[in-house]
Design an enzyme around this catalytic site. Structure first.
Site, mmCIF file in Angstrom:
data_model
loop_
_atom_site.group_PDB
_atom_site.id
_atom_site.type_symbol
_atom_site.label_atom_id
_atom_site.label_comp_id
_atom_site.label_asym_id
_atom_site.label_seq_id
_atom_site.Cartn_x
_atom_site.Cartn_y
_atom_site.Cartn_z
ATOM 1 N N CYS A 11 0.858 -1.182 0.000
ATOM 2 C CA CYS A 11 0.000 0.000 0.000
ATOM 3 C C CYS A 11 0.894 1.231 0.000
ATOM 4 C CB CYS A 11 -0.909 -0.029 1.226
ATOM 5 S SG CYS A 11 -2.342 1.042 1.087
ATOM 6 N N CYS A 83 -4.005 -0.577 -2.806
ATOM 7 C CA CYS A 83 -4.452 0.787 -3.109
ATOM 8 C C CYS A 83 -3.931 1.165 -4.493
ATOM 9 C CB CYS A 83 -3.998 1.779 -2.047
ATOM 10 S SG CYS A 83 -2.246 2.200 -2.081
ATOM 11 N N CYS A 90 4.303 0.511 -7.834
ATOM 12 C CA CYS A 90 4.907 -0.776 -7.498
ATOM 13 C C CYS A 90 6.080 -1.084 -8.421
ATOM 14 C CB CYS A 90 3.874 -1.890 -7.600
ATOM 15 S SG CYS A 90 4.506 -3.486 -7.042
#
Length: 156
Positions: A11, A83, A90
């Protein structure tokens, strides 16, 4: 005994949703999954998340907010972003068999919006409870929803 799958819940700040997901996974699927959580930033552990998880019987009070760089040495079977910001930010994880997105609403942002509209503390906490319960429902589908099974765990 089959080795456990290693799953990272990622997240933005590793303060709320990813912490809840790690807590639920450890509580519900700890025999199959070794759960981790981290953030693309660290924001500290969200106290309201700790409290609503405790209401459901899961203690995450000993967790701490971790940056994903702290977990780089671990070879994960799956990375699950929880999220949208973490999904976009990422980085590539070599060796991860699966990278998935299971987006959940942001309880702190929802609570702030409700507070600005004059909502009381319990109504604000209900945002956290709703997301907590949605995360639990998602975790209950693991590992089958990933198409991975502990016996397919890679050993690196």
């Amino acid at each position: 005994m089959n080795p456990k799958l290693k799953i990272l819940f990622l997240c933005t700040g590793n303060s709320c949703r990813s912490q809840m997901a790690e807590g639920w996974t450890r509580a519900l699927k700890g025999d199959l999954i070794e759960a981790y959580s981290a953030g693309v930033e660290t924001h500290g552990l969200n106290q309201t998340a700790v409290e609503v998880m405790a209401e459901a019987g899961v203690d995450i009070s000993g967790h701490r907010s971790k940056h994903l760089d702290e977990l780089r040495a671990i070879s994960f079977d799956a990375i699950i972003t929880v999220c949208d910001h973490a999904r976009e930010a990422c980085p590539f994880f070599p060796g991860a068999q699966k990278m998935l997105h299971a987006g959940f609403a942001d309880p702190p942002a929802m609570a702030r919006d409700l507070a600005a509209q004059g909502a009381g503390v319990e109504e604000q906490r209900d945002c956290y409870r709703r997301v907590r319960d949605e995360i639990r429902a998602y975790v209950e589908t693991l590992p089958e929803a990933l198409g991975l099974h502990p016996q397919e765990h890679h050993t690196s």
